[in-house]
Design an enzyme around this catalytic site. Structure first.
Site, PDB file in Angstrom:
ATOM      1  N   LYS A 221      -5.326   1.621   6.909  1.00  0.00           N
ATOM      2  CA  LYS A 221      -4.263   0.637   6.729  1.00  0.00           C
ATOM      3  C   LYS A 221      -4.718  -0.780   7.062  1.00  0.00           C
ATOM      4  CE  LYS A 221      -0.010   3.218   6.626  1.00  0.00           C
ATOM      5  NZ  LYS A 221       1.340   3.401   7.199  1.00  0.00           N
ATOM      6  N   ARG A 255      -1.248  11.709   8.896  1.00  0.00           N
ATOM      7  CA  ARG A 255      -1.284  11.551   7.435  1.00  0.00           C
ATOM      8  C   ARG A 255      -2.576  10.808   7.087  1.00  0.00           C
ATOM      9  NH1 ARG A 255       0.362   7.729   3.607  1.00  0.00           N
ATOM     10  NH2 ARG A 255       1.179   8.631   1.662  1.00  0.00           N
TER      11      ARG A 255
END
Length: 286
Positions: A221, A255
């Site tokens: 991210k 995840r």
């Protein structure tokens, strides 16, 4: 005990959720699993490498071309049915904020609805309750789906995360979602700048203390990229470091894009914590 689909996971059992994006413009793989056969090959590989959950998404999280609910369903529903047919024991999650899509994928065999946008469509939790499937309750800072944060401020970011996620979790249970199938997610990058996401990670133990299982979506991210000044394809090491810290603090579900690497990190942390025996123990015993 966390219960999803046919699977049950002990409190200290780390669980990998592998990402399979059915989008042509995903930020990380640029549409590598948009077509059916590459996507099914990705599922097979992820399961072989230790993923217990497959998270299927039909809309890119960030800004981009408009994707209608009908198109999102077209990308996901049939694929969910095929994954269910080929992998009857895997937990199938669908990353969606729309109740109509949630209903369609539940009919096709989904076990978990991953609501990454913080209940923006309150009907999604109602769908989860009607079908008795799991629900991920995420903090997104009130952001609209597919928007980037701009000058977001919090008096106390973790206090806001706890207020929102616990509230969503309690509402889900009141609507019929099994308590043991509800997870909370701090929502790294969603409605947050990099400092907010770092603080959410540092204080993750406060979420764990609520008693709800914690899911973290850290993989490659922007907060990792900004912290280390690395482009998307060079964020794996930073992601794994953040994964190790999150595991030590008690998060349970991860995840991820890199399943095998994450499995090693989680196994190592679990062994250091005393929750998992070493796979081999010969040193000093021969």
């Amino acid at each position: 005990m966390l219960r999803l689909g046919r699977r049950e996971f002990d409190t200290h059992e780390p669980v990998i959720m592998a990402i399979v994006n059915r989008t042509p413009d995903s930020f990380y793989d640029q549409g590598a699993t948009f077509l059916d056969e590459p996507a099914l090959a990705r599922v097979e590989q992820a399961v072989a490498e230790g993923a217990a959950i497959i998270d299927i998404g039909g809309v890119k999280a960030g800004p981009g071309e408009e994707v209608s609910a009908e198109e999102e369903a077209r990308r996901t529903v049939g694929f969910v049915a095929e994954v269910r047919r080929r992998f009857p024991d895997v937990v199938i999650s669908v990353d969606t904020w729309r109740a109509s899509v949630g209903e369609a994928v539940c009919e096709a065999g989904a076990d978990l609805l991953n609501d990454a946008w913080g209940g923006v469509d309150p009907g999604l939790a109602e769908v989860a309750g009607r079908y008795g499937v799991g629900l991920v309750c995420t903090h997104a800072g009130g952001a609209e789906p597919r928007t980037r944060p701009h000058r977001v401020t919090y008096d106390d970011v973790m206090a806001d995360i706890l207020r929102v996620t616990v509230g969503l979790a309690e509402r889900a249970v009141s609507l019929g979602v099994p308590r043991e199938s509800v997870l909370i997610d701090p929502g790294h990058d969603f409605g947050k700048n990099t400092r907010h996401s770092l603080e959410a990670t540092r204080r993750l133990g406060e979420m764990v203390e609520t008693g709800w299982p914690v899911l973290v979506s850290l993989s490659n991210k922007d907060f990792v990229g900004e912290t280390l000044d690395k482009p998307v394809k060079e964020r794996v090491v930073g992601t794994l470091a953040t994964t190790a810290v999150s595991a030590w603090l008690g998060a349970q579900v991860y995840r991820v894009h890199e399943v095998a690497e994450t499995r090693q990190v989680l196994d190592m942390v679990a062994s250091i914590a005393g929750h998992r025996a070493p796979t081999v123990a010969r040193r000093g015993l021969a």
